[in-house]
Design an enzyme around this catalytic site. Structure first.
Site, mmCIF file in Angstrom:
data_model
loop_
_atom_site.group_PDB
_atom_site.id
_atom_site.type_symbol
_atom_site.label_atom_id
_atom_site.label_comp_id
_atom_site.label_asym_id
_atom_site.label_seq_id
_atom_site.Cartn_x
_atom_site.Cartn_y
_atom_site.Cartn_z
ATOM 1 N N GLY A 46 -12.878 -1.216 11.060
ATOM 2 C CA GLY A 46 -14.196 -1.745 11.162
ATOM 3 C C GLY A 46 -14.860 -2.036 9.944
ATOM 4 C CD GLN A 51 -18.380 -1.150 5.459
ATOM 5 O OE1 GLN A 51 -18.360 -1.458 6.572
ATOM 6 N NE2 GLN A 51 -17.676 -0.409 4.874
ATOM 7 C CB CYS A 91 -15.784 4.426 4.710
ATOM 8 S SG CYS A 91 -17.206 3.166 4.691
ATOM 9 C CG LEU A 92 -12.502 -0.767 4.912
ATOM 10 C CD1 LEU A 92 -12.493 -2.021 5.364
ATOM 11 C CD2 LEU A 92 -11.156 -0.513 4.346
ATOM 12 C CG HIS A 133 -17.746 4.655 10.166
ATOM 13 N ND1 HIS A 133 -17.369 5.670 9.761
ATOM 14 C CD2 HIS A 133 -18.017 3.572 9.379
ATOM 15 C CE1 HIS A 133 -17.204 5.199 8.373
ATOM 16 N NE2 HIS A 133 -17.483 3.899 8.190
ATOM 17 C CD GLU A 134 -17.631 0.037 10.781
ATOM 18 O OE1 GLU A 134 -18.401 -0.176 9.695
ATOM 19 O OE2 GLU A 134 -16.909 0.573 10.562
ATOM 20 C CG HIS A 137 -21.462 1.165 7.163
ATOM 21 N ND1 HIS A 137 -21.551 1.383 5.881
ATOM 22 C CD2 HIS A 137 -19.975 1.454 7.499
ATOM 23 C CE1 HIS A 137 -20.197 1.926 5.357
ATOM 24 N NE2 HIS A 137 -19.343 2.004 6.673
HETATM 25 NI NI NI Z 1 -17.544 2.518 6.883
#
Ligand code: NI
Length: 167
Positions: A46, A51, A91-92, A133-134, A137
């Protein structure tokens, strides 16, 4: 086409709140496909526009085993949520750290899909977790915010150290 750069915690730009997209245009689809490319490359399941330092309410995800079922969600809003579930999240923007986080197990969202159509969508399992989660963000929220401040500070320190070594 250059690969989008993914911001890393504790970059303050990850704390910005994203704005709704008033008109879905070719620009949004271009962004979504670049985000999907960056997500697959990472690899991750995701990615939120926040991000990649674009503060619009757009997320992409793909929780399929073969990473061949991309989802683009524009202006996603959680209308209803049910139950709760614990899972290991990464998480990236927080590379290398995984923590157990509690989320709703099922959600109902209102969103605009990849065809520009407003839809309601139910999600459960990994997809429900990923979407929550997204959407966090887009609010400037990260999974470390669910941890104790001691744990969050420790992750912050370790990541800053790694980032300084890269510079
Ligand atoms: Ni993330």
């Amino acid at each position: 086409m250059s690969t989008l750069e993914i911001l890393e915690f504790p970059d303050p730009r990850l704390r910005k709140k994203a704005l709704p997209i008033a008109n879905v245009t070719a620009k949004e689809y271009d962004l979504a496909s670049r985000m999907l490319a960056a997500m697959y490359k990472a690899p991750g399941i995701g990615l939120a526009a926040t991000q990649v330092n674009i503060h619009k309410r757009l997320i992409v995800c793909d929780v399929s085993e073969n990473q061949d079922n991309p989802l683009i969600l524009i202006n996603p809003v959680i209308r209803e949520s049910y139950g709760c579930t614990e899972s290991q999240e990464g998480c990236l923007s927080i590379p290398g750290f995984y923590e157990t986080i509690t989320r709703s197990s099922e959600i109902l969202i209102d969103t605009i899909d990849q065809h520009g159509k407003p839809i309601s969508k139910e999600a459960n399992g990994t997809l429900a977790i990923c979407i929550q989660h997204e959407i966090d963000h887009l609010e400037g929220k990260l999974f470390v915010d669910y941890l104790s401040s001691t744990k969050r500070q420790l992750i912050r320190k370790k990541l800053l150290k790694i980032q300084q070594m890269k510079d």
